[in-house]
Design an enzyme around this catalytic site. Structure first.
Site, mmCIF file in Angstrom:
data_model
loop_
_atom_site.group_PDB
_atom_site.id
_atom_site.type_symbol
_atom_site.label_atom_id
_atom_site.label_comp_id
_atom_site.label_asym_id
_atom_site.label_seq_id
_atom_site.Cartn_x
_atom_site.Cartn_y
_atom_site.Cartn_z
ATOM 1 N N THR A 28 38.924 46.717 42.760
ATOM 2 C CA THR A 28 37.672 46.372 43.444
ATOM 3 C C THR A 28 37.591 44.856 43.620
ATOM 4 O O THR A 28 38.083 44.118 42.765
ATOM 5 C CB THR A 28 36.478 46.864 42.587
ATOM 6 O OG1 THR A 28 36.549 48.284 42.493
ATOM 7 C CG2 THR A 28 35.140 46.479 43.200
ATOM 8 N N GLU A 103 37.855 50.459 36.311
ATOM 9 C CA GLU A 103 39.107 49.690 36.424
ATOM 10 C C GLU A 103 39.932 49.846 35.148
ATOM 11 O O GLU A 103 41.158 49.980 35.194
ATOM 12 C CB GLU A 103 38.783 48.211 36.678
ATOM 13 C CG GLU A 103 38.187 47.985 38.065
ATOM 14 C CD GLU A 103 37.677 46.575 38.306
ATOM 15 O OE1 GLU A 103 37.511 46.211 39.475
ATOM 16 O OE2 GLU A 103 37.426 45.834 37.340
ATOM 17 N N LYS A 121 42.220 31.485 39.537
ATOM 18 C CA LYS A 121 41.929 32.416 38.437
ATOM 19 C C LYS A 121 42.789 32.162 37.191
ATOM 20 O O LYS A 121 42.581 32.788 36.164
ATOM 21 C CB LYS A 121 42.151 33.869 38.902
ATOM 22 C CG LYS A 121 41.448 34.256 40.194
ATOM 23 C CD LYS A 121 39.944 34.294 40.012
ATOM 24 C CE LYS A 121 39.191 34.691 41.260
ATOM 25 N NZ LYS A 121 39.347 36.056 41.687
HETATM 26 C C1 5RP Z 1 35.671 43.713 39.879
HETATM 27 C C2 5RP Z 1 36.767 42.860 39.390
HETATM 28 C C3 5RP Z 1 37.490 42.034 40.404
HETATM 29 O O1 5RP Z 1 38.840 42.343 40.352
HETATM 30 C C4 5RP Z 1 37.301 40.586 40.088
HETATM 31 O O2 5RP Z 1 35.916 40.315 40.028
HETATM 32 C C5 5RP Z 1 37.973 39.681 41.130
HETATM 33 O O3 5RP Z 1 37.309 39.787 42.346
HETATM 34 P P1 5RP Z 1 37.695 38.953 43.628
HETATM 35 O O4 5RP Z 1 38.998 39.492 44.124
HETATM 36 O O5 5RP Z 1 36.557 39.194 44.572
HETATM 37 O O6 5RP Z 1 37.805 37.507 43.225
HETATM 38 O O7 5RP Z 1 37.105 42.820 38.244
HETATM 39 O O8 5RP Z 1 35.004 44.356 38.821
#
Ligand code: 5RP
Length: 217
Positions: A28, A103, A121
């Site tokens: 997600t 997840e 990240k």
């Molecule tokens: C959702 C998540 C997503 O993987 C995480 O927040 C990263 O999101 P994005 O790709 O929008 O930076 O853990 O629950």
């Protein structure tokens, strides 16, 4: 490159891991959204997907990609998902999009977890990103008090109800030096459904877009 371009680039890089994989676990978030766009182009080769959230299910269905029930699939060969933080040991914080419980279930049920993210990240120590915890609603304040004892500052993510009908607290100012120990400690608090530390089951492969390059570890 913009952050969106980096997300798109790393999403494309994940395609090499799903060649000849009939059923794919799909995470997600905004990075995964790009991955789903690429999946749409190759849907004829895919038997189906297992989705980690209602939002992802909607995107997959809009793209004409079948979504299967995990109970009818067994072990998933490859799971592709993003993250909010990634350490060099492939341990993660996830749950920025409130989908952490599903997840975690898909990660547990998958043979290979491919994590895709832009370079922002990457961290050495987890915890700068507020740690999401999904809680049973009546336990929210209790879990928050227990998190204070563990050194954090919990904040209720108001107006957020998870796909499982629960609530989220985001815990600020934790320096998670031992992610496995912290994950276990939080899992042991009554009322916690899931914590967004993915250390006991980390990613298997991390793909990180760093400018023009994809760093793989
Ligand atoms: C959702 C998540 C997503 O993987 C995480 O927040 C990263 O999101 P994005 O790709 O929008 O930076 O853990 O629950």
């Amino acid at each position: 490159m913009t952050q969106d371009e980096l997300k798109q680039k790393v999403a494309q890089a994940a395609l090499q891991y799903i060649k000849d994989v009939p059923v794919i676990g799909v995470g997600t978030g905004s990075t995964v959204k790009y991955f789903i766009n690429y999946l749409a182009d190759m849907k004829a080769d895919i038997e189906g997907t297992v989705s980690s959230s209602e939002a992802t299910t909607m995107l997959l269905k809009q793209a004409g990609i079948p979504v299967l029930d995990l109970n009818s699939v067994g072990t998933i060969e490859v799971y592709v998902d993003g993250a909010d933080e990634i350490t060099p040991h492939k341990q993660l914080i996830k749950g920025g999009g409130a989908a952490l419980t599903r997840e975690k279930i898909i990660a547990a049920a998958s043979r290979k977890f491919v994590c895709i993210a832009d370079g922002s990240k990457r961290v050495d120590v987890l915890g700068k990103f507020p740690l999401p915890i999904e809680v049973i609603p009546m336990a929210r304040s209790y879990v928050a008090r227990e998190m204070v004892k563990l050194g954090g500052q919990p904040v209720w993510r108001e107006n957020c109800i998870t796909d499982n009908g629960n609530q989220i607290i985001d815990v600020h100012n934790l320096s998670i030096l031992d992610p496995i120990k912290m994950e276990q400690a939080i899992n042991n608090i009554t009322g916690v459904v899931a914590v967004g530390i993915f250390a006991m089951r980390p990613a298997d492969i991390c793909l990180v877009s760093d400018g023009e390059n994809i760093v793989t570890f």
